[in-house]
Write an enzyme that holds these catalytic residues in place. Sequence first.
Site, PDB file in Angstrom:
ATOM      1  N   SER A 171       0.837  -1.201   0.000  1.00  0.00           N
ATOM      2  CA  SER A 171       0.000   0.000   0.000  1.00  0.00           C
ATOM      3  C   SER A 171       0.874   1.253   0.000  1.00  0.00           C
ATOM      4  O   SER A 171       2.085   1.184   0.220  1.00  0.00           O
ATOM      5  CB  SER A 171      -0.874   0.014   1.255  1.00  0.00           C
ATOM      6  OG  SER A 171      -0.048   0.243   2.383  1.00  0.00           O
ATOM      7  N   LYS A 172       0.199   2.378  -0.223  1.00  0.00           N
ATOM      8  CA  LYS A 172       0.906   3.656  -0.221  1.00  0.00           C
ATOM      9  C   LYS A 172       1.554   3.886   1.145  1.00  0.00           C
ATOM     10  O   LYS A 172       2.637   4.441   1.251  1.00  0.00           O
ATOM     11  CB  LYS A 172      -0.082   4.781  -0.544  1.00  0.00           C
ATOM     12  CG  LYS A 172       0.612   6.099  -0.784  1.00  0.00           C
ATOM     13  CD  LYS A 172      -0.331   7.138  -1.290  1.00  0.00           C
ATOM     14  CE  LYS A 172      -0.433   8.340  -0.372  1.00  0.00           C
ATOM     15  NZ  LYS A 172       0.790   8.799   0.239  1.00  0.00           N
ATOM     16  N   ARG A 173       0.861   3.407   2.199  1.00  0.00           N
ATOM     17  CA  ARG A 173       1.406   3.590   3.547  1.00  0.00           C
ATOM     18  C   ARG A 173       2.771   2.897   3.694  1.00  0.00           C
ATOM     19  O   ARG A 173       3.671   3.411   4.326  1.00  0.00           O
ATOM     20  CB  ARG A 173       0.418   3.065   4.598  1.00  0.00           C
ATOM     21  CG  ARG A 173       0.312   4.013   5.758  1.00  0.00           C
ATOM     22  CD  ARG A 173      -0.805   3.658   6.728  1.00  0.00           C
ATOM     23  NE  ARG A 173      -2.053   3.347   6.069  1.00  0.00           N
ATOM     24  CZ  ARG A 173      -2.777   2.261   6.346  1.00  0.00           C
ATOM     25  NH1 ARG A 173      -2.364   1.381   7.236  1.00  0.00           N
ATOM     26  NH2 ARG A 173      -3.925   2.051   5.718  1.00  0.00           N
ATOM     27  N   ASP A 220       5.281   5.111   2.107  1.00  0.00           N
ATOM     28  CA  ASP A 220       5.565   6.295   2.933  1.00  0.00           C
ATOM     29  C   ASP A 220       6.462   5.915   4.105  1.00  0.00           C
ATOM     30  O   ASP A 220       7.409   6.625   4.444  1.00  0.00           O
ATOM     31  CB  ASP A 220       4.259   6.893   3.473  1.00  0.00           C
ATOM     32  CG  ASP A 220       3.427   7.517   2.353  1.00  0.00           C
ATOM     33  OD1 ASP A 220       3.989   7.720   1.257  1.00  0.00           O
ATOM     34  OD2 ASP A 220       2.229   7.768   2.563  1.00  0.00           O
TER      35      ASP A 220
END
Length: 507
Positions: free
Chosen positions: A264-266, A269
Amino acid sequence: MKSDIRVRFAPSPTGPLHIGGVRTALYNYLFAKKMNGTFILRIEDTDQNRYVPGTEKYIIDSLNWCNIPFDEGPGKNEKYGPYRQSERKSIYKGYAERLVKDGNAYYAFDTSDQLNEHRKQHELEGKTFIYNWHNREKGRLINSLVLPDDETKKRIENGDDFVIRFKTPKEESLVLTDEIRGIINIDTNTLDDKVLFKSDGMPTYHLANIVDDYLMKISHIIRGEEWLPSLPLHVLLYNSFGWPVPKFAHLPLILKPVGKGKLSKRDGDKLGFPVFPLAYTNEKTGEVSRGYKEDGYFPDAFINMLSLLGWNPGTDQELFTLDNLIASFELSRVSKSGAKFNLDKTNWFNQQYLQNKTNDELTKLYEIILKEKGVNPSYDFIKKVVSLIKERAVFVKDFWSLSNYFFETPSSYNEKASKKQWKENTGELMKEVASLISSIDDFSSSAIEEIIKNWISSKEIGFGKIMQPLRLAMVGDMKGPHLFDIIEMIGKEESVIRIHKIINTLS
Ligand code: GLU
């Protein structure tokens, strides 16, 4: 001549393209090109609530950056167009009505409150509510299967809200085939009667998707694993229409680098890597997400890395040009299980591609960065620098920290190295080195090396006593390529200036 193989990438423009989506596009592209077929882009924008303006352009820009352009799609070879579902709105209604007429679908008038009530009631009884033959004809639900025909007609004419649901067959065993997963057996009793069409005139994903795949003559549907649960309904729809069923291939997920689940984008990040091909600015929140392009990855390295996340060539080969990939790609070599994203491996690919670029290609890229910094050396000088430092770089953006001392006098000296290398008499010795350098006429790396080394030998001191402080003077640190190459590049005058500068700073 093109073959009849036609595949499509069918993203919904609901946000930037995740790398999982790019991989789906890539596998479709590779398959199409290998089979001499056609790669189509279709924008599935029937869900206006989730529509995010600008993302269609983002998707097209991403495919172009990756060098996997579509053959047919919005604005390009619109043979079977339009390719945006919102522009095909008028097509779907007739197909939904045809299903109703043939007894394969029906109108349903239940409100969401009523459906919630049924769900709650079932839960109380320890059961799960499914809108299918278990319930649809028992009179508890409000649909054209239980209402008299004239009542159904009246409700529709009155403008009452309705949906058209698929009438899933009762107690049938479906035997489905997936090119990657093999045979899949499904009991239709577990399926619910999915909504195909709504009274606002819009089809749902399921109807629009299969109608378009049929009308666009799609032969192979290659898409993400998350669509596998829709496969039984889609095959039933093809059968209901009497259309040939295309071949299906559901791709495995791209997994988090650590732990379980989908990347995921998380994760990106948290661990410091992009999950999108291009940087993306969320217009509502202003949040900017990083992209592979902007982070300095080469598109061919990115694509090579992505190609191996879920597919393997059956050999140890890891480096593939796009043409190699087209030649080697086989759907049957796509794995069923998820593929873990690996940042180190991703960077390794970029490093390999960087090393394989010519010095001219890299020089042109570095020239742009130097211009932005207001440094304007000659092309040949930059090219020489590039040839000296490139083997230490993963990205072109690394070049500056690896080579800034070629373009500017060091403004500081590595503290630890200074303490270690700069001794009582170093300043005196370095003064002698400065005048020695001033006296060299043939200012080539090998000549400078010979003269300085002979001088060191004549002084009967260790080489390190001169070489290390001299490197510190030139570079500001203990890093860098062959010292005498650096001195030759910097030139006599600047080398002497640097020696005096370090003497003044450290002595
Ligand atoms: N519109 C769907 C998506 O966003 C496409 C699924 C399919 O390829 O059938 O992924």
